[in-house]
Design an enzyme around this catalytic site. Sequence first.
Site, PDB file in Angstrom:
ATOM      1  N   ALA A 283      -8.334  80.734  31.839  1.00  0.00           N
ATOM      2  CA  ALA A 283      -6.952  81.103  31.542  1.00  0.00           C
ATOM      3  C   ALA A 283      -6.350  80.312  30.392  1.00  0.00           C
ATOM      4  CB  ALA A 283      -6.098  80.922  32.789  1.00  0.00           C
TER       5      ALA A 283
ATOM      6  N   ASN B  12      -8.469  76.018  38.698  1.00  0.00           N
ATOM      7  CA  ASN B  12      -9.698  75.914  37.920  1.00  0.00           C
ATOM      8  C   ASN B  12      -9.432  75.457  36.496  1.00  0.00           C
ATOM      9  OD1 ASN B  12     -11.625  76.789  39.900  1.00  0.00           O
ATOM     10  ND2 ASN B  12     -10.839  78.856  39.660  1.00  0.00           N
TER      11      ASN B  12
ATOM     12  N   HIS C  99       0.227  77.506  31.332  1.00  0.00           N
ATOM     13  CA  HIS C  99      -0.585  76.292  31.244  1.00  0.00           C
ATOM     14  C   HIS C  99      -0.133  75.501  30.025  1.00  0.00           C
ATOM     15  CE1 HIS C  99      -3.402  78.187  34.118  1.00  0.00           C
ATOM     16  NE2 HIS C  99      -3.099  79.281  33.453  1.00  0.00           N
TER      17      HIS C  99
END
Length: 272
Positions: free
Chosen positions: A130, A196, A225
């Site tokens: 991601a 993850n 993120h």
Amino acid sequence: MSAPRDPACPRHVGLHHVGLIGFGAIGRALVATLGADPAYRLTVLRRGDGVLPAGVGAVDTLGALIATRPALVVEAAGQGAVAQYGPTLLEAGISLVVASTGALADDGLLRRLTLAAAASGARLVVPAGAIGGLDYLAAIAGVADARVRYVSRKPPAAWSKELSALGHDPAALASEVVLFEGSAAEAAARYPRNLNAGLTVALAVGPALSGVSVVADPSVTSNTHEIAVESPAGSAAMRFTNRPSPDNPKTSALTALSLAAAVRRHFDPLVI
């Protein structure tokens, strides 16, 4: 969006056999992406009898999957699957792309996987997932005094259970709540289905990762993120805002696209 791949193009001649472990939200999205490309043939190791798209093979044991001799296998079934299937696949000389990178927080498992890969000549591949910028992070990993921080921000709906356990109403959350601060390994162990990315950052930068934060934030509508870097080589601030998977709000829709890109890089003669 990239242009459709031309099967007549020399870079994509041939049929690449790819195995897939798991057929959940990520697995289905990956099959939809690669299955539309005639350069790939897919075989899925799955549980249950769910319907697969036409042209996609199915097996129900690891031995059966290995017997089909895929050139590459993608794991998309959770951290337990990495330990259950990974060493055997790598020992058999079959390279493995790991979607559930949080499993690699287990130093013993990571060592088993890397030793198996080294012995057979296979490769253990950690995809970007991601996030992006892993090339930059890997470049500064060995730089003295480099410091990296990673923050995961997701809408309250992605953390309903965790917020409710803390006495918060996810639907009425007015300000951000920090659910966790600590190491990437701790975060991956606590949230095995959705941290993850933090472990991927940790694998890229090693000891330079100074901390991980997990935040439920009502001001964001997408999985977000944030990576901040300070080093003698320079500084960087990276922010990736990803739409959640329609089938699992804790997973970014980008994850399956990243896995598809990792598969293509494995076979492409030109690697970027």
